[in-house]
Enzyme design. Structure first.
Site, mmCIF file in Angstrom:
data_model
loop_
_atom_site.group_PDB
_atom_site.id
_atom_site.type_symbol
_atom_site.label_atom_id
_atom_site.label_comp_id
_atom_site.label_asym_id
_atom_site.label_seq_id
_atom_site.Cartn_x
_atom_site.Cartn_y
_atom_site.Cartn_z
ATOM 1 N N GLU A 1 0.830 -1.214 0.000
ATOM 2 C CA GLU A 1 0.000 0.000 0.000
ATOM 3 C C GLU A 1 0.860 1.258 0.000
ATOM 4 O O GLU A 1 0.445 2.289 -0.532
ATOM 5 C CB GLU A 1 -0.961 0.016 1.184
ATOM 6 C CG GLU A 1 -1.981 1.137 1.044
ATOM 7 C CD GLU A 1 -2.995 1.210 2.153
ATOM 8 O OE1 GLU A 1 -3.913 2.030 2.038
ATOM 9 O OE2 GLU A 1 -2.876 0.465 3.136
ATOM 10 N N ALA B 1 -3.879 7.723 7.164
ATOM 11 C CA ALA B 1 -3.217 7.208 8.362
ATOM 12 C C ALA B 1 -1.845 6.618 8.047
ATOM 13 O O ALA B 1 -1.253 5.954 8.898
ATOM 14 C CB ALA B 1 -4.090 6.156 9.029
ATOM 15 N N HIS C 1 -9.461 1.356 -1.219
ATOM 16 C CA HIS C 1 -10.537 1.842 -0.338
ATOM 17 C C HIS C 1 -11.244 3.044 -0.949
ATOM 18 O O HIS C 1 -11.095 4.186 -0.543
ATOM 19 C CB HIS C 1 -10.076 2.094 1.096
ATOM 20 C CG HIS C 1 -8.750 2.763 1.292
ATOM 21 N ND1 HIS C 1 -8.402 3.966 0.710
ATOM 22 C CD2 HIS C 1 -7.683 2.396 2.049
ATOM 23 C CE1 HIS C 1 -7.199 4.311 1.091
ATOM 24 N NE2 HIS C 1 -6.735 3.374 1.899
ATOM 25 N N ASP D 1 -17.538 -1.150 6.520
ATOM 26 C CA ASP D 1 -17.789 -1.168 7.967
ATOM 27 C C ASP D 1 -18.889 -0.191 8.355
ATOM 28 O O ASP D 1 -19.231 -0.075 9.527
ATOM 29 C CB ASP D 1 -16.504 -0.884 8.745
ATOM 30 C CG ASP D 1 -15.911 0.489 8.442
ATOM 31 O OD1 ASP D 1 -16.407 1.177 7.524
ATOM 32 O OD2 ASP D 1 -14.925 0.867 9.117
ATOM 33 N N HIS E 1 -16.423 4.002 7.315
ATOM 34 C CA HIS E 1 -15.592 4.630 6.287
ATOM 35 C C HIS E 1 -16.420 5.198 5.142
ATOM 36 O O HIS E 1 -16.033 6.203 4.536
ATOM 37 C CB HIS E 1 -14.594 3.611 5.718
ATOM 38 C CG HIS E 1 -13.360 3.434 6.531
ATOM 39 N ND1 HIS E 1 -13.340 2.700 7.698
ATOM 40 C CD2 HIS E 1 -12.093 3.907 6.358
ATOM 41 C CE1 HIS E 1 -12.116 2.720 8.203
ATOM 42 N NE2 HIS E 1 -11.340 3.451 7.413
ATOM 43 N N ASP F 1 -9.436 -3.683 5.470
ATOM 44 C CA ASP F 1 -8.425 -2.698 5.878
ATOM 45 C C ASP F 1 -8.206 -2.821 7.396
ATOM 46 O O ASP F 1 -8.009 -1.831 8.098
ATOM 47 C CB ASP F 1 -8.852 -1.279 5.510
ATOM 48 C CG ASP F 1 -7.709 -0.271 5.536
ATOM 49 O OD1 ASP F 1 -6.544 -0.687 5.750
ATOM 50 O OD2 ASP F 1 -7.965 0.934 5.382
#
Length: 373
Positions: free
Chosen positions: A125, A136, A209, A240, A243, A264
């Site tokens: 990634e 992040a 994502h 989830d 997100h 993730d």
């Protein structure tokens, strides 16, 4: 040797639902699926292909970037929630740290640890992302170079790479690596719609994502999200329900034919609230999510069984939800013997009750102990 077994229930086959039985062979593959193998009234349970998660940073209190035993620990944790194969996913870090972790993942990918998911390879990634859209990720972003990537690939099978297409030389990197069979995804990017379309033309095949850490959709500046919605065949998304809003998920489902879902997940997955590691960051699990000190979302606590339930809760039929957790990620990686229940495929199977709670998990024919077992 794995003991042969027969599982009965409502089976999701390539042709659709079938009441019957799946017979597991001693070599860890499916020997047969046949309605004639069923006897009497079928149990009220579903037999689905095992989940395939292409974006896993950690779980069970440990982070992939710790390397060593952490990789197999993460694989065992996620197997208990129905993930039968996964890509160990790196964080942005200095080259020597990435090399160390890749060497460990390479060893784990060559032989599956008993009780764990199959580690198919690596999702790299970082570090080839835009430093202005780290999310992040630690602040170690850099421009991609083929020499460095070749050295990384010598250490572990790198199946998928996330990069920012707007960085100089990245379109050429996309062209070269996609021609070699590496899946190239756009993510952590400040790129424009036009730059994303150019990346697709060079061979990029996915989006990391979707919606998160990329330029959003505006009617005069469609951004990377707009390019995905307009042109993508595949993209990954974190379902989830934190997100991405359910309405945005449904938008993506209408636009992207083979949208597939990932967790993730971080070290906090399967663990109580508290402090955990995510690469070089310290993150906090609380209120169902994982965040940096400034409140930025930092991966998730999601497991794939919950991802399935979430997709069904927003209106997807069970078969469609299953495809987005198994069949589509397998097809994206070109895996013809995973993500589907058919004779000759690996016996990667999840058994769920009528309420979609896990009852049994099999990884390559091995029965896995569940969380509450």
């Amino acid at each position: 040797m794995i003991e042969t077994q027969t599982l009965q229930g409502r089976i999701l086959t390539a042709a659709g639902w079938m009441d019957g039985a799946v017979r597991l062979a001693a070599d860890g593959r499916i020997a047969a699926i046949d309605a004639s193998l069923a006897s009497g009234r079928q149990p009220e349970r579903y037999l689905l292909p095992g989940f395939i998660d292409l974006h896993v940073h950690g779980g069970g209190g440990v982070d992939i970037m710790e390397g060593g035993a952490a990789v197999n620990h993460v694989a065992r944790l996620h197997a208990r929630f129905g993930t039968t194969s996964l890509l160990a996913t790196t964080m942005t870090a200095p080259p020597e740290e990435i090399s160390r972790v890749l060497a460990d993942i390479g060893r784990c990918s060559r032989e599956r640890s008993p009780g764990g998911s199959r580690v198919l390879g690596v999702h790299l990634e970082g570090p080839y992302i835009n430093p202005g859209k780290l999310g992040a990720q630690p602040d170690d972003a850099c421009q991609a170079a083929m020499g460095q990537i070749d050295a990384y690939r010598a250490l572990a099978p790198i199946s998928l790479i996330t990069l920012a297409p707007e960085i100089p030389n990245h379109l050429e990197i996309i062209r070269q690596l996609s021609a070699q069979g590496v899946r190239m995804q756009m993510g952590h990017t400040l790129g424009s719609y036009e730059q994303a379309v150019a990346a697709l033309e060079q061979g990029a095949s996915g989006f990391t994502h979707l919606f998160n850490a990329m330029t959003g959709l505006h009617h005069r500046e469609p951004g990377v999200v707009g390019a995905a919605l307009a042109h993508a065949e595949y993209a990954e998304l974190i379902p989830d329900l934190l997100h991405v809003h359910p309405g945005a998920i449904r938008t993506a489902l209408r636009a992207i034919p083979r949208l597939y879902c990932v967790t993730d997940s971080t070290a906090a997955a399967g663990m109580p609230d508290g402090q955990y590691k995510l690469g070089s960051h310290s993150v906090t699990k609380c209120m169902g999510g994982v965040r940096l000190a400034d409140g930025t979302l930092a991966g998730s606590t999601l497991t794939m069984d919950q991802a399935l339930r979430n997709l069904v809760s927003i209106g997807l039929p069970l078969a469609d939800a299953s495809h987005r957790l198994s069949l589509y990620p397998a097809d994206y990686l070109g895996l013809a013997d995973r993500g589907r229940l058919e004779a000759g495929a690996w016996a990667d199977i999840v058994v769920m009750d009528a309420d979609l709670n896990l009852q049994q998990v099999f990884v390559e024919g091995e029965k896995i102990g569940l969380v509450d077992a």
